[in-house]
Each structure stands twice: as structure tokens, then as C-alpha cells.
Design a protein around this motif. Structure first.
Motif, PDB file in Angstrom:
ATOM      1  N   ILE A  29       0.835  -1.203   0.000  1.00 38.08           N
ATOM      2  CA  ILE A  29       0.000   0.000   0.000  1.00 38.08           C
ATOM      3  C   ILE A  29       0.866   1.248   0.000  1.00 38.08           C
ATOM      4  O   ILE A  29       0.506   2.278  -0.589  1.00 38.08           O
ATOM      5  N   ALA A  30       2.031   1.190   0.641  1.00 38.94           N
ATOM      6  CA  ALA A  30       2.930   2.343   0.627  1.00 38.94           C
ATOM      7  C   ALA A  30       3.443   2.610  -0.785  1.00 38.94           C
ATOM      8  O   ALA A  30       3.568   3.770  -1.212  1.00 38.94           O
ATOM      9  N   TYR A  31       3.751   1.547  -1.522  1.00 41.05           N
ATOM     10  CA  TYR A  31       4.219   1.689  -2.903  1.00 41.05           C
ATOM     11  C   TYR A  31       3.118   2.296  -3.778  1.00 41.05           C
ATOM     12  O   TYR A  31       3.348   3.246  -4.530  1.00 41.05           O
ATOM     13  N   ALA A  32       1.900   1.770  -3.651  1.00 39.63           N
ATOM     14  CA  ALA A  32       0.781   2.285  -4.453  1.00 39.63           C
ATOM     15  C   ALA A  32       0.447   3.728  -4.078  1.00 39.63           C
ATOM     16  O   ALA A  32       0.061   4.526  -4.943  1.00 39.63           O
ATOM     17  N   SER A  33       0.617   4.077  -2.810  1.00 43.88           N
ATOM     18  CA  SER A  33       0.252   5.418  -2.342  1.00 43.88           C
ATOM     19  C   SER A  33       1.158   6.504  -2.902  1.00 43.88           C
ATOM     20  O   SER A  33       0.849   7.700  -2.778  1.00 43.88           O
ATOM     21  N   ARG A  34       2.260   6.131  -3.532  1.00 43.11           N
ATOM     22  CA  ARG A  34       3.094   7.131  -4.204  1.00 43.11           C
ATOM     23  C   ARG A  34       2.307   7.847  -5.303  1.00 43.11           C
ATOM     24  O   ARG A  34       2.641   8.969  -5.687  1.00 43.11           O
ATOM     25  N   LEU A  35       1.266   7.200  -5.809  1.00 43.27           N
ATOM     26  CA  LEU A  35       0.476   7.786  -6.887  1.00 43.27           C
ATOM     27  C   LEU A  35      -0.529   8.831  -6.389  1.00 43.27           C
ATOM     28  O   LEU A  35      -0.977   9.673  -7.165  1.00 43.27           O
ATOM     29  N   LEU A  36      -0.896   8.780  -5.108  1.00 44.00           N
ATOM     30  CA  LEU A  36      -1.980   9.618  -4.596  1.00 44.00           C
ATOM     31  C   LEU A  36      -1.774  11.111  -4.846  1.00 44.00           C
ATOM     32  O   LEU A  36      -2.705  11.796  -5.297  1.00 44.00           O
ATOM     33  N   PRO A  37      -0.602  11.693  -4.571  1.00 46.75           N
ATOM     34  CA  PRO A  37      -0.453  13.146  -4.780  1.00 46.75           C
ATOM     35  C   PRO A  37      -0.668  13.567  -6.221  1.00 46.75           C
ATOM     36  O   PRO A  37      -1.004  14.723  -6.492  1.00 46.75           O
ATOM     37  N   LEU A  94       6.447  -7.312  -1.596  1.00 45.84           N
ATOM     38  CA  LEU A  94       6.491  -6.570  -2.851  1.00 45.84           C
ATOM     39  C   LEU A  94       7.760  -6.884  -3.623  1.00 45.84           C
ATOM     40  O   LEU A  94       8.859  -6.862  -3.062  1.00 45.84           O
ATOM     41  N   SER A  95       7.590  -7.172  -4.917  1.00 48.59           N
ATOM     42  CA  SER A  95       8.731  -7.406  -5.797  1.00 48.59           C
ATOM     43  C   SER A  95       8.479  -6.670  -7.103  1.00 48.59           C
ATOM     44  O   SER A  95       7.441  -6.859  -7.737  1.00 48.59           O
ATOM     45  N   VAL A  96       9.428  -5.803  -7.491  1.00 48.75           N
ATOM     46  CA  VAL A  96       9.318  -5.047  -8.738  1.00 48.75           C
ATOM     47  C   VAL A  96      10.537  -5.376  -9.588  1.00 48.75           C
ATOM     48  O   VAL A  96      11.673  -5.135  -9.169  1.00 48.75           O
ATOM     49  N   ARG A  97      10.288  -5.935 -10.790  1.00 44.97           N
ATOM     50  CA  ARG A  97      11.410  -6.391 -11.615  1.00 44.97           C
ATOM     51  C   ARG A  97      11.244  -5.920 -13.058  1.00 44.97           C
ATOM     52  O   ARG A  97      10.149  -5.975 -13.618  1.00 44.97           O
ATOM     53  N   ALA A  98      12.359  -5.501 -13.635  1.00 48.90           N
ATOM     54  CA  ALA A  98      12.386  -5.130 -15.046  1.00 48.90           C
ATOM     55  C   ALA A  98      12.857  -6.315 -15.872  1.00 48.90           C
ATOM     56  O   ALA A  98      13.610  -7.170 -15.392  1.00 48.90           O
ATOM     57  N   TYR A 111      -2.313 -13.470  -3.990  1.00 47.47           N
ATOM     58  CA  TYR A 111      -1.098 -13.029  -4.686  1.00 47.47           C
ATOM     59  C   TYR A 111      -1.489 -12.441  -6.032  1.00 47.47           C
ATOM     60  O   TYR A 111      -2.346 -12.981  -6.735  1.00 47.47           O
ATOM     61  N   VAL A 112      -0.842 -11.337  -6.384  1.00 46.26           N
ATOM     62  CA  VAL A 112      -1.110 -10.665  -7.651  1.00 46.26           C
ATOM     63  C   VAL A 112       0.180 -10.530  -8.433  1.00 46.26           C
ATOM     64  O   VAL A 112       1.225 -10.158  -7.886  1.00 46.26           O
ATOM     65  N   VAL A 113       0.086 -10.840  -9.715  1.00 48.25           N
ATOM     66  CA  VAL A 113       1.156 -10.550 -10.665  1.00 48.25           C
ATOM     67  C   VAL A 113       0.637  -9.431 -11.557  1.00 48.25           C
ATOM     68  O   VAL A 113      -0.404  -9.589 -12.210  1.00 48.25           O
ATOM     69  N   LEU A 114       1.329  -8.282 -11.563  1.00 53.94           N
ATOM     70  CA  LEU A 114       0.901  -7.136 -12.363  1.00 53.94           C
ATOM     71  C   LEU A 114       1.820  -6.983 -13.566  1.00 53.94           C
ATOM     72  O   LEU A 114       3.033  -6.822 -13.420  1.00 53.94           O
ATOM     73  N   ASP A 115       1.217  -7.021 -14.738  1.00 54.38           N
ATOM     74  CA  ASP A 115       1.956  -6.927 -15.994  1.00 54.38           C
ATOM     75  C   ASP A 115       2.063  -5.477 -16.455  1.00 54.38           C
ATOM     76  O   ASP A 115       1.050  -4.798 -16.615  1.00 54.38           O
ATOM     77  N   ASP A 116       3.279  -4.999 -16.646  1.00 59.39           N
ATOM     78  CA  ASP A 116       3.594  -3.733 -17.313  1.00 59.39           C
ATOM     79  C   ASP A 116       2.705  -2.556 -16.879  1.00 59.39           C
ATOM     80  O   ASP A 116       1.751  -2.182 -17.586  1.00 59.39           O
ATOM     81  N   PRO A 117       2.988  -1.914 -15.746  1.00 60.66           N
ATOM     82  CA  PRO A 117       2.183  -0.792 -15.250  1.00 60.66           C
ATOM     83  C   PRO A 117       1.991   0.327 -16.266  1.00 60.66           C
ATOM     84  O   PRO A 117       0.918   0.939 -16.338  1.00 60.66           O
ATOM     85  N   ALA A 118       3.017   0.612 -17.080  1.00 59.66           N
ATOM     86  CA  ALA A 118       2.891   1.699 -18.059  1.00 59.66           C
ATOM     87  C   ALA A 118       1.771   1.416 -19.054  1.00 59.66           C
ATOM     88  O   ALA A 118       1.057   2.329 -19.482  1.00 59.66           O
ATOM     89  N   ALA A 119       1.592   0.147 -19.426  1.00 65.48           N
ATOM     90  CA  ALA A 119       0.523  -0.217 -20.359  1.00 65.48           C
ATOM     91  C   ALA A 119      -0.849   0.008 -19.729  1.00 65.48           C
ATOM     92  O   ALA A 119      -1.808   0.370 -20.419  1.00 65.48           O
ATOM     93  N   PRO A 171       5.900   4.233 -14.713  1.00 64.60           N
ATOM     94  CA  PRO A 171       5.435   5.628 -14.646  1.00 64.60           C
ATOM     95  C   PRO A 171       6.265   6.403 -13.631  1.00 64.60           C
ATOM     96  O   PRO A 171       6.550   5.903 -12.536  1.00 64.60           O
ATOM     97  N   GLN A 172       6.666   7.617 -13.988  1.00 63.16           N
ATOM     98  CA  GLN A 172       7.575   8.381 -13.133  1.00 63.16           C
ATOM     99  C   GLN A 172       6.983   8.647 -11.746  1.00 63.16           C
ATOM    100  O   GLN A 172       7.708   8.847 -10.779  1.00 63.16           O
ATOM    101  N   GLN A 173       5.631   8.631 -11.636  1.00 67.90           N
ATOM    102  CA  GLN A 173       5.000   8.879 -10.336  1.00 67.90           C
ATOM    103  C   GLN A 173       5.293   7.776  -9.334  1.00 67.90           C
ATOM    104  O   GLN A 173       5.097   7.963  -8.128  1.00 67.90           O
ATOM    105  N   LEU A 174       5.743   6.596  -9.799  1.00 66.29           N
ATOM    106  CA  LEU A 174       6.084   5.505  -8.884  1.00 66.29           C
ATOM    107  C   LEU A 174       7.521   5.597  -8.380  1.00 66.29           C
ATOM    108  O   LEU A 174       7.899   4.871  -7.461  1.00 66.29           O
ATOM    109  N   ASP A 175       8.316   6.474  -8.980  1.00 65.35           N
ATOM    110  CA  ASP A 175       9.714   6.592  -8.553  1.00 65.35           C
ATOM    111  C   ASP A 175       9.799   7.235  -7.180  1.00 65.35           C
ATOM    112  O   ASP A 175       9.002   8.113  -6.861  1.00 65.35           O
TER     113      ASP A 175
END
Length: 675
Positions: A522-530, A549-553, A628-636, A671-675
Motif C-alpha cells: 500500500i505504501a508503494y501504491a500510495s506514491r500515486l496519490l499526490p 512486494l517485488s518489482v522487476r524489469a 497473490y497478484v502478478v501485475l503486468d507492465d504498469p505503463a501499459a 510511470p515516473q509517479q512511482l519513482d
């Protein structure tokens, strides 16, 4: 054989066995009822027989569902007995003494709200742990013991985090104090619950329905209850919660179901849908409906026998104008008009020395001349034909939208090729809502006792009005999260939404404690709120779950294979798995899963022990949860929406569907908002 007196767990197991036996006896008593000699006719027999069938269903003992989950030992209670077992339904023994108390009963409330600061006369609160349907553990809190330290309940935490397979479960064993206050709030008031992901707002709404049916059963049996969800997949996901609590009569629908007066076979471009969903359309429709009334310019003569009775035009005009000023439904006014005209005739009969009664007035109202007058002055209105004309006749639209919609907005509404008839028209979902509004202007919509509206943030003002019509004389529970509004017409504030709903004085409650989504996720997702919902408070998760949480390129050519591998890895864990992707990515991922020999379900299909993987388009992920969720390509996911704000909100939804672990895989830059 009785349980050993020194073994508390054995005693509790014995009470569970005795309670199950008592429940079976209650069901057998109902099954044995003979109604042959108590029903006067076959209609009564059918009705009573159906009620008995429903009672038998409500008394079903679900082997995988604990019959009770808690116990309260009171200190100085005036209730009969000092120990109460708290469960999903009431169970009594052969003598009528309670063995399990319904969680909705007033005596059960301290199970959810008592604390060391406010023990509410409770000396001991005991929670039970189950494996399958077997009672395997218990945990005690001595609320009146000042020496006992405050601690998080291990069994409570385990129940919240328990892996899930199948539809949504009830949370009756884990309701928190702030949730319980909403659940037990009074029927007369409308409540709006703003809750971020994992705060349990949907479950709170469903448990509120169950509580209201318990506390106001006779009233709601007459007026009805309705749960409204965003789509069929969502309704299927939640449909077992109320039956598990013994409530079988609550109807479920989508907003599209409510307004299904025509077949929807078309779709609007977003700008057009926004205008059609604007609350200003209600006034355009009101003008268009009332424009059918033509003030009379000639007198009316009614012939009865050898006498002729004349009502002058000015008096007829006064009657019509008075009905218009009352602003009642168009159809109700049309029904009243012949009676008003007939009354004017009867006044003349009385002045002439006659003594007409109500039968004469009814006969005059049915007189051919009066009927012809009503048809000419106040003709019937077909709501669908009216909307069809507004959307196809530029002059008609301009006349009734003047000062309300500008020229550009009117152009968006007009069809390029006007349909010839209601049946041949390609109606959109927004058109159906307009027809529902017009239908209500003609004839009042039936109101229910209570309506629950979930994922409410996505509704247009006109959709809110459609829902509000279904509870004008009742109350509502509104559930949603402004940060998850993913339609171009998503509401900007609950104050606006509640005004359109017709409940501006509703109480707005905010749930900010997250119980389902791990803190790291939830902390990772909350980066988008602002960037998408500035000013909205982030959810504070109570769940510590390191490594969730695991984020992989990965390389673009390897993305599908990496996603499949992540699904295989997730399936090694217990529970359900959701593969969420942009809608455009669903087809290639389906091929990749099939090629790898992985069975998968679509949203709305029930997961089983053998089939636990669901392939979820991002547009349908809202309201659903997976272990468990696998999320494919957030930018898409972001790029699949018409604008960035909506795309970021869609991504926020996708990121917050995981209960135990989230794996994010991407070949495009995040997306840059997740950085």
C-alpha cells in the motif's frame, strides 16, 4: 462422553458439537412442519411453503463455516446467564435457551467494541481459531485485568490474513470497532463510507445490510433491500457473503440493470458520455416532457342526455396551469386532468339544480369529449421516444437545452445518423440512464427501504440520480474510494455525489486503517496519490509482511515468459492468484498461459482448489482481491486510459488487489509517479 473439566479446548469443542446438534434439531423441526390444516387456500399454502423453504435454507449448517467465533463472559450483566457464544446466527436448545447468539444482537456488540479503556462489563473476551470446520485454538483477553498487557490478537490477525479460494468471505469474526459503528448505524440515516484499498468498506456495507435486516426485518421485508455493484463479476464475487450470514432475500444488481428499459448495443465517446451523464440533463429532460402540454384555447362542451354543459377556455387554462404549477409527475397530472374537468362540469350541474354524485363525475371524466380534450392538451409521453427525439432533432434539443448546454455540448449529444425507431436505435448505457430519468418524470419510480451502492465513485451525476430514485423514501449506504475513480465522469467529492443522490445530509465516514493489503504494497501504491487525488489520506496498513512486494524489469521479448514464471511461482503458495494486465495485453497473455499449460479463469468465475489463477483485465479489477497478484507492465495500464489521471487511478487499483504478495513485472519504464 462429556469433555474433561480441566481441558478448556475440549469443553469448547463439546459446546460446538452440542450447538451443531441443536441447529440440526431446529432445522428438523421446521422440516417436520405440516401446514395442511393451517392454510385456508392454495395461495396461502404456496406462500407459507416458500417461507418454510427459506427458513430451512437459513438454518443450514455450513461445515466449513464456524458456528461461533467468540465468547463473552460478563461480570455483572442483568442478562439471563453471564456467558454468551457469538456466532453468525442464533441457535437454541430444546428448551429455548440460547447456545449461540447472533452477532447482530445488542448483547454481542461488546465483542467488537469492548476494550481495556471501556470493558463494557466484559470480564473475558475469547476468540476461537478454526482449521476447516474444526475448533483448534482459543485466545483470551481479560479486559478487566489491569495487569494484562494490550496486544494484537494472533487469531484475529490469522483470520484477516487467511488465504482465500472462491468468492468473498464475510468478516463477521474480524469486524473492528470503527467498522462496527458503521455497521450498526441507524436505518433512518444514509451513510457514505470513504475507504481506501483493504479497509473493508465493501464488507462493512454488506454486514450493514445483514444488521439492518436483523434489527428492522418486518419493515425491510415490506420495502425491500438492494445491493448495487459496478459489474456482474463483482456481484458474483460478493454474492455468498449475505447467505453465509443467513440472509437470502437481498437483491443484487448493477446500475445498468436498474435502467434496462432498452437494449444497450452501442457506446459513447468519452466527451459525449460526460455530457449525457451531467446533472444538467435532468432539466433538459424536464423541459422536454412538460413541453408536450398545450394550453387550451377553446371551450369544451360535454353532452349528457339532452343537456349540454360548457366549460370556457379560460377555466380550462386555469385547470391546466394549476396542474403544471404543482410540478407533480407528468402521468399523475394527466390522470388528474379529466377529473378536474369533470368537477368543473359537476359544479355547473349543481348550479342548475341537479344533484350529481361521484359516479356521475367518473362518467363525465370518461366522456369522449373530455378524453379527446385530455389527449390534445396533455398527450401521453413515451420516455424512450422522447430521448430519441432529443438526440436526433437539433431544433428540439436546442429549444429545451437553451441556457443549459452550449452549442458544442449539444453537438456532442446529436447522433450523426438519427435512428428511425426506438427498436432500431443503438442505445448506449448513458442513453438508458436518460430514459430512466424521463420515465421518472412521467411516472414515479418505486422506492426501496435500503440501498447499498458500492464503487460509487465511478458513477455520473445522472447515474446517482437513478440510484437515488430507488431510495427516495428509504436510506442508503454509499461505499467508495475517490482515489479509485476511473471513469471520465468520476465524482470529485462525496458532497457532490450525495447531492445528486438526493441525500445531501448523509454522514460521511472515512476508513483509513487497512487490514488486507500489506504495508509495503500500500505504501508503494500510495506514491500515486499526490498525482491523482491530492489531499486524500493514504491508507495506513496494520499488516507487517516483509518481502510482500517485488518489482522487476525485463526485456520486452521476455515479458510474457517472465509473467508466466511469476504466476507459477505464486501458485506454489496457498490461496488465489490474480494476473492483472492492461486490457490490450489480455489476449497475448492468455496465449502465453495456454502454451505453458496453465489453466486460468475469467473474473466472476469461482476459484477452486484445482483452479486458482484468474486473468484479470485492469478495467475489471476494481473491488476484487487475490492472495497473490502478478501485475503486468504498469505503463501499459496507464496508457490504456484516455487521460493520465484516469490511468494512474487504474494503476492504483491494480496495485492494491493483493492480500499477501505483489509481483510487478515491466519491460517499459515505470510511470515516473512511482519513482
Amino acid at each position: 462422553m462429556s469433555a474433561p473439566a480441566t481441558d478448556p479446548l475440549a469443553r469448547e469443542r463439546a459446546h460446538l458439537a452440542e450447538s451443531r446438534a441443536a441447529l440440526r434439531a431446529m432445522r428438523e423441526d421446521v422440516e417436520a412442519l405440516d401446514i395442511k390444516d393451517v392454510t385456508a387456500n392454495w395461495v396461502n399454502s404456496v406462500v407459507l411453503g416458500r417461507q418454510i423453504e427459506e427458513r430451512i435454507k437459513a438454518l443450514a449448517d455450513l461445515s466449513h463455516t464456524p458456528l461461533f467465533f467468540g465468547r463473552l463472559d460478563y461480570l455483572h450483566t442483568t442478562q439471563e446467564g453471564q456467558r454468551f457464544y457469538i456466532g453468525r446466527r442464533h441457535v437454541h436448545d430444546a428448551g429455548g435457551d440460547p447456545m449461540v447468539i447472533d452477532w447482530r444482537a445488542p448483547v454481542s456488540q461488546p465483542f467488537y467494541r469492548a476494550s481495556r479503556k471501556d470493558p463494557q462489563d466484559v470480564g473475558l473476551r475469547r476468540r476461537f481459531g478454526y482449521t476447516g470446520g474444526d475448533l483448534t485454538a482459543y485466545e483470551d483477553e481479560h479486559l478487566s485485568d489491569p495487569t494484562e498487557l494490550e496486544r494484537t490478537s494472533r487469531l484475529l490477525q490469522a483470520e484477516i490474513e487467511r488465504p482465500r479460494v472462491g468468492p468473498m468471505r464475510d468478516i463477521v469474526a474480524t469486524i473492528q470497532p470503527e467498522q462496527d459503528e458503521i455497521v450498526r448505524s441507524d436505518l433512518s440515516g444514509t451513510v457514505c463510507v470513504q475507504g481506501g484499498p483493504g479497509t473493508g468498506k465493501t464488507a462493512v456495507g454488506l454486514h450493514r445490510v445483514a444488521y439492518l435486516l436483523y434489527a428492522h426485518r418486518e419493515r425491510l421485508a415490506r420495502t425491500g433491500t438492494l445491493v448495487i455493484g459496478p459489474n456482474r463479476s463483482f456481484l458474483h464475487y460478493i454474492e455468498q457473503v449475505l447467505p453465509a450470514l443467513g440472509e437470502l432475500e437481498v437483491q443484487q444488481a448493477t446500475v445498468d440493470d436498474l435502467v434496462a428499459h432498452v437494449e444497450v448495443s452501442g457506446a459513447d465517446e468519452a466527451p459525449t458520455a460526460v455530457v449525457k451523464g451531467d446533472a444538467r440533463m435532468a432539466e433538459v429532460l424536464r423541459r422536454a416532457v412538460r413541453a408536450h402540454v398545450t394550453p387550451p384555447t377553446e371551450s369544451l362542451t360535454v353532452v349528457r342526455g339532452s343537456r349540454r354543459w360548457r366549460v370556457p377556455s379560460y377555466e380550462l387554462e386555469e385547470i391546466v396551469q394549476e396542474l403544471l404549477e404543482r410540478d407533480i409527475r407528468y402521468g399523475a397530472a394527466r390522470d388528474a386532468l379529466p377529473q378536474r374537468v369533470a368537477h368543473a362540469v359537476l359544479v355547473r350541474m349543481e348550479q342548475a339544480g341537479e344533484a350529481p354524485d361521484d359516479r356521475v363525475q367518473d362518467a363525465v371524466a370518461r366522456n369522449p369529449a373530455v378524453k379527446a380534450f385530455v389527449k390534445a392538451v396533455w398527450p401521453p409521453v413515451d420516455p424512450a421516444k422522447l430521448v430519441l427525439r432529443l438526440l436526433g432533432d437539433a431544433a428540439f434539443l436546442a429549444e429545451h437545452a437553451e441556457g443549459i448546454l452550449d452549442e458544442d455540448e449539444q453537438k456532442l449529444l446529436l447522433r450523426t445518423k438519427p435512428a428511425r425507431s426506438v427498436k432500431s436505435a443503438r442505445w448506449s448505457a448513458a442513453d438508458a440512464v436518460l430514459i430512466d430519468e424521463a420515465k421518472d418524470l412521467v411516472e414515479r419510480t418505486h422506492s426501496l427501504g435500503h440501498v447499498v451502492l458500492d464503487e460509487a465513485q465511478d458513477l455520473s451525476p445522472m447515474q446517482y440520480r437513478a440510484v437515488g430514485r430507488r431510495c427516495t423514501t428509504g436510506s442508503a449506504t454509499i461505499l467508495g474510494d475517490l482515489a479509485q475513480g476511473t471513469t471520465p465522469w468520476a465524482t470529485g467529492s462525496w458532497a457532490q455525489a450525495l447531492t445528486h443522490l438526493g441525500k445531501p445530509a448523509a454522514l460521511v465516514e472515512e476508513l483509513t486503517a487497512g487490514f488486507r493489503v500489506p504495508r509495503e504494497v500500500i505504501a508503494y501504491a500510495s506514491r500515486l496519490l499526490p498525482h491523482m487525488s491530492p489531499g486524500l489520506a493514504a491508507v495506513e496498513s496494520v499488516r507487517e509482511n516483509p518481502g510482500s512486494l517485488s518489482v522487476r524489469a525485463c526485456e520486452p521479448a521476455e515479458l510474457d515468459a517472465e509473467v508466466v514464471a511469476a504466476c507459477v511461482a505464486s501458485l506454489a503458495h496457498e490461496g488465489s492468484i490474480g494476473l492483472i494486465a492492461a486490457d490490450a495485453r489480455i489476449a497475448p497473455l492468455a496465449e502465453a498461459l495456454t502454451a505453458a499449460g496453465l489453466l486460468y479463469l475469467s473474473p466472476g468465475e469461482e476459484t477452486t482448489a484445482e483452479s486458482r489463477l484468474t486473468l484479470v483485465p485492469a478495467s475489471l479489477a476494481k473491488g476484487l482481491e487475490y492472495d497473490y497478484v502478478v501485475l503486468d507492465d504498469p505503463a501499459a495500464v496507464v496508457d490504456g486510459e484516455p487521460d493520465e489521471r484516469t490511468g494512474l487511478r487504474r494503476l492504483y487499483v491494480a496495485l492494491t488487489r493483493a492480500v499477501s504478495g505483489l509481483t510487478v513485472l515491466h519491460s517499459s519504464p515505470l510511470p515516473q509517479q512511482l519513482d
